[in-house]
Design an enzyme around this catalytic site. Structure first.
Site, short mmCIF file in Angstrom:
data_model
loop_
_atom_site.label_atom_id
_atom_site.label_comp_id
_atom_site.label_asym_id
_atom_site.label_seq_id
_atom_site.Cartn_x
_atom_site.Cartn_y
_atom_site.Cartn_z
N HIS A 211 83.37 -0.12 75.58
CA HIS A 211 83.70 -0.80 74.33
C HIS A 211 83.93 -2.30 74.57
O HIS A 211 84.61 -2.67 75.52
CB HIS A 211 85.01 -0.25 73.77
CG HIS A 211 84.88 0.91 72.85
ND1 HIS A 211 85.06 2.20 73.25
CD2 HIS A 211 84.64 0.97 71.51
CE1 HIS A 211 84.93 3.01 72.20
NE2 HIS A 211 84.66 2.30 71.14
N ASN A 241 86.21 0.31 83.65
CA ASN A 241 86.49 0.58 82.24
C ASN A 241 87.82 1.32 82.07
O ASN A 241 88.65 0.97 81.24
CB ASN A 241 85.32 1.40 81.67
CG ASN A 241 85.47 1.74 80.20
OD1 ASN A 241 86.04 0.99 79.43
ND2 ASN A 241 84.95 2.89 79.81
#
Ligand SMILES: *[C@@H]1O[C@H](CO)[C@@H](O)[C@H](O)[C@H]1NC(C)=O
Length: 381
Positions: A211, A241
């Site tokens: 994201h 991440n």
């Protein structure tokens, strides 16, 4: 939203005036699925459009408070329902939408907005700048509310959406699957299709759909779902991440809550990371889309997040290196580290597998990375 749920809300409102104290809605406990958008009727297009919690995850409604409730299934909606009255009108479906705005961004790239269509309003929650030639997003911008501490926790993750018209490559989601990315990366590096040298069989050493603007950067589950457009993601090693980058996202939300400050946040990527070719030893750029000589969806060299307080004109860029295999991150350090200013960062900054991380002034960062708007910045965050 089913009719029965709608009535529950009305009943609540009808009772409220006799108690003269209004009522409250807990984001985590009082909103049923499919959840409505709880909006302020007087307008606004970003966070201003939503009813924000006043205390923790509680939206407080006073007597005679006007509120718009917009439902996601296209049935009749309530708009401008006031306490003690039952005015209602139809509205359109507030399922999230991603579309080109028609504007350009930076030097001739195309701007995308993600948000909700409610009647004649488009409630923007993210603005992105997309490079169609390289099939990747330069930055994703959103406004972080100081009330973010009340966000709906543990809201389920939907599948990722490609949207339409953005990528010219089809099946972007499948390019990210572990098996497909392994084949793509191994062929670039001269390895056999089934080699687990870089894309592991089961561990977190693989490229996630990372994201840019995070799911939990928004209060409502309906907003969380809207972050799952592939234009709001870039290939990011899952070790990075899930560890240092996730820590940074949480730390920034905590900063906003703790200091009660609304922030403007830009998240983007820069460069293309490399690994050594298994036969020639050449530094080889990694992409998830390879077709003959064509390349797209680069695996970024760094992820960056510019956190900006528009009131103080204060901004700082937080940077993480997206490659768990580099032995020496020094050439990925593109500006002078000012992280010593921040006691609230919880990342393990020098851990390469977790994502080697550092912080820079906006001006210093801009000497190398120019793919973000030129904000007026007079001091560090
Ligand atoms: C985000 O915040 C900036 C600065 O306060 C403001 O100008 C902009 O309109 C906001 N955007 C949205 C979508 O609310």
């Amino acid at each position: 939203m089913k009719r029965s749920q709608l009535f529950l809300i009305f009943i609540f409102f009808y009772l409220a005036p006799t108690q003269a104290a209004g009522c409250s809605i807990s984001l985590n406990n009082d909103i049923t699925e499919p959840q409505p958008l709880i909006l302020t009727p007087q307008g606004g297009y970003g966070n201003d459009a939503f009813f924000l919690p006043s205390s923790g995850d509680r939206i407080l409604l006073t007597d005679n408070q006007l509120v718009d409730i917009a439902c996601p299934n296209g049935n009749v909606l309530v708009a401008g329902a006031s306490l003690g009255s039952s005015t209602s009108q139809a509205s359109t479906i507030p399922y999230h939408t991603a579309r080109f705005t028609g504007n350009t961004c930076l030097t001739g790239y195309r701007e995308i907005e993600i948000g909700f269509i409610v009647g004649s309003r488009f409630l923007t929650i993210m603005l992105l700048c997309f490079d169609q030639a390289r099939q990747h997003t330069l930055y994703s911008q959103f406004n972080l509310t100081k009330t973010i501490g009340g966000y709906q926790t543990g809201y389920p993750r939907p599948s990722w959406l490609q949207g339409s018209g953005f990528f010219t490559v089809s099946g972007v989601d499948s390019l990210y699957t572990r098996n497909q990315q392994r084949i793509t990366i191994n062929r670039l590096l001269g390895l056999s299709d089934s080699s687990y040298q870089y894309i592991a069989e089961t561990s977190d050493l693989y490229l996630a759909r990372g994201h840019l603007t995070a799911k939990a950067d928004f209060l409502f589950g309906a907003q969380h779902r809207a972050t799952f457009y592939l234009v709001n993601a870039a290939p990011q090693w899952q070790t990075f991440n899930g560890r240092n980058w996730n820590n940074l996202e949480q730390d920034v939300r905590n900063y906003a809550s703790r200091n009660a400050v609304d922030l403007v946040v830009y998240t983007g990527t820069h460069g293309v990371t490399t690994l050594l070719h298994s036969v020639t030893g050449a530094e080889t750029e990694l992409y998830l889309y390879v077709n003959g000589a064509a390349r797209g969806i680069p695996v970024p060299r760094i992820f960056w997040k510019l956190v900006y307080d528009p009131v103080r004109k204060a901004g700082t860029v937080f940077i993480g290196v997206n490659n768990p295999y580099i032995l020496n991150p020094s050439k990925d350090i593109i500006c002078t580290n000012v992280c010593s200013q921040y006691s609230w960062l919880t990342w393990r900054a020098t851990d390469v597998e977790d994502g080697y991380s550092y912080c820079c002034s906006v001006a210093d960062f801009r000497r190398t990375v120019t793919t973000f708007p030129n904000l007026e910045v007079t001091q560090l965050l």
